[in-house]
Write an enzyme that holds these catalytic residues in place. Structure first.
Site: not given
Lengths: 486, 95
Positions: A79, A154, A178
């Site tokens: 990420k 996310s 997330s």
């Protein structure tokens, strides 16, 4: 069978046996990215040169009989919230466009030391604020199971890349769901460890008392293996935990016979998609067949979790994001004439709508005259939510619930209505408020072919228990073998 | 609770955000809706409850206070939008 169809551990076994090289696996990953990422858009940037160099170094270690770890040579994605020395890191924000970190996050260093090639940085909601990847400043990612839909957020880029088999696994972060929500929406496994289990040093901060990095993988065993690499105390993170790190794979196949699994009634409420509820209820029956006892439990303050979270998380974010001021790194507004303008115009131009909304909300909740009524009160309710879990875990070994109330929704569907987007996290965010570990494991598909996730919540530092419970269910099903229709 | 446009402007100043008039309007509506939704916490009696500021379940880690090398100036300044020798540069603040 392509190399990219292998799980992390299957690939590791082939690497150990000399049946494949890390360079081949990394090239297969890069080729897969080139093939499907125009549709999935999981990657913000690919570090081909860095990944191949790491792969060749891994192959040399394997050849000389001295692999750095069991996962040496398995390509991974990150990420874009993890600082990577020399590789641009943006957290999905314009305000960090072009920012090249001068050092690695602790978890990135650990992955490099364990020999895993890092193929690139994955898309995310800006500063991890969102549940659909649509607040990324660059573009939304798409769900490999239906590209008109969101992969969640996310850590949506991470989930999409794993589901699309562009990478063998990825790291995400989880502040209110997330890691788990995008895992549920993409037929992948997502594990949010206990707060403090994994270092946050070099992880771009959203809400410091809630943020926690964790693995996103295709299988439960892969999640255990990846957690093994990143879970350890870190002197550079004062909130990192000293608790001993067990062997997460040791009890993976131990089953659930004799375990007591709680079913919190507040997590089965109206607003849940009927097909999600049916899949989760079927999973509960499966656990009974496997020898576990289901126990009806109550977490009475669950209904206050959303409000509590949406005061605490924005308050912490408004403080953390004060560092983006146009002075030391990132964007500086070109038209700023005074120092005050450097701050205000840079932030106006650099932040997106959701980030501004949360900074405004958090600043308000912390402001003079409103602090006691909002922020302090939320912290007190947080205590009540935590105590609910403590009481429940005196009765049961773990809790089972849906991960997300709905399957993947259409891109654009909730963008204009922040409250309906916030509701996506109702089953995941109490776990962050209480600092507990939580895991999402695939538990079926809707008639339209959209994945459903089962959430398992556990006692502090009982990641091994969650993995074992998840594995008992996974072993009975072939969901993880199914590949998305790309 | 409904926020006024004045309150939104005040909060934006505190947060160092130079909002456009459209954003001021939009945030007035949207933040009022969120504050209405969190109003529900007011119904709980939390008088005797200790606040949780951190989910850390054990005490914080402490380490020996030993000096370690920090980032060299050229690395620290590598991402600076403007610099001058070994400093970050900003517009003049004192006439």
């Amino acid at each position: 069978m392509q190399l990219t169809d292998l799980t992390m551990l299957e690939l590791a076994a082939k690497l150990a046996a000399g049946e494949a090289s890390s360079e081949e696996a990394t090239r297969a990953s890069l080729a897969r990215i080139q093939q499907v990422d125009p549709k999935v858009r999981a990657f913000l940037r690919v570090d081909e040169a860095g990944a191949l160099a790491a792969a060749r170094a891994s192959d040399a270690r394997r050849k000389s009989g001295s692999p750095a770890s069991a996962l040496d040579g398995v390509p991974l994605g990150l990420k874009d919230i993890f600082l990577t020395e020399g590789v641009e890191t943006t957290a999905g924000s314009r305000i960090l466009e072009g920012f090249v970190p001068p050092y690695d996050a602790t978890v990135v260093r650990l992955l490099k030391e364990a020999g895993l090639p890092l193929v690139g940085k994955l898309n995310m909601d800006e500063f991890a604020m969102g549940s659909s990847n649509e607040s990324s400043a660059f573009f939304p990612s798409h769900n490999p199971w239906d590209v008109a839909r969101t992969p969640g957020g996310s850590s949506g880029g991470s989930a999409a890349a794993v589901a699309a088999r562009e990478v063998f696994g990825a790291l995400g972060t989880d502040t209110g769901g997330s890691i788990r929500q995008p895992a549920a929406l993409t037929n992948t496994v997502g594990l949010k460890p206990t707060y403090g289990r994994v270092s946050r040093f070099g992880v771009i901060a959203f809400a410091s008392s809630l943020d926690q990095p964790g693995p996103m993988t295709r299988t439960v065993a892969d999640a255990a293996a990846l957690l093994q690499v990143i879970a350890r105390p870190d002197a550079q993170d004062a909130t990192s935990a000293d608790a001993p790190v067990p062997d997460y794979s040791a009890d993976l196949e131990a089953g659930v016979r004799g375990l007591k699994l709680g079913v919190p009634r507040e997590y089965f409420t109206e607003g849940m998609d009927p097909e999600v509820e049916a899949a989760v209820r079927e999973a509960l029956r499966e656990y009974e067949r496997l020898g576990a006892t289901l126990v009806d439990v109550s977490l009475p303050h669950t209904k206050y979790a959303l409000a509590t979270y949406y005061l605490i998380a924005p308050a912490e974010a408004s403080s953390n994001l004060a560092r983006y001021d146009g002075v030391r790194f990132g964007l500086r507004a070109k038209d700023a004439r005074s120092l005050r303008d450097v701050y205000a115009l840079t932030r106006e131009q650099g932040f997106g709508a959701e980030v501004k909304r949360r900074i405004m909300l958090g600043t308000f909740a912390l402001s003079s005259g409103y602090y006691d009524a909002h922020y302090l009160r939320a912290q007190k309710v947080r205590t009540l939510i935590r105590e609910d879990f403590t009481r429940a875990f005196q009765q049961v070994d773990a809790l089972l619930s849906p991960t997300s109330p709905v399957p993947a929704f259409k891109l654009g569907e909730k963008v204009e209505d922040p409250l309906s987007m916030y509701l996506m996290d109702i089953y995941t965010l109490p776990c962050n408020l209480a600092g507990l570990p939580g895991l999402s494991v695939p538990c079926g598909f809707t008639k339209a072919g959209l994945p459903v996730g089962l959430q398992i919540l556990g006692r502090p530092f009982d990641e091994a228990g969650l993995l074992r419970i998840a594995r008992a269910y996974e072993r009975e099903h072939d969901f993880f073998h199914r590949s998305a229709p790309l | 609770m409904a926020l006024t446009l004045e309150q939104v402007r005040h909060v934006a100043t505190l947060a160092r955000l130079s909002l456009t008039p459209e954003e001021e309007q939009r945030f007035t509506t949207q933040l009022s809706a969120v504050l209405d939704a969190v109003e529900q916490l007011q119904s709980l009696d939390v008088e005797a409850v200790e606040p949780t500021s951190h989910a850390t379940l054990t005490s914080s880690r402490l380490r020996e206070d030993v000096t370690r090398p920090s980032l060299p100036p050229e690395k620290s300044l590598a991402n600076a939008p403007a610099k001058s020798d070994t400093s970050f540069a900003v517009p003049k603040i004192i006439e």
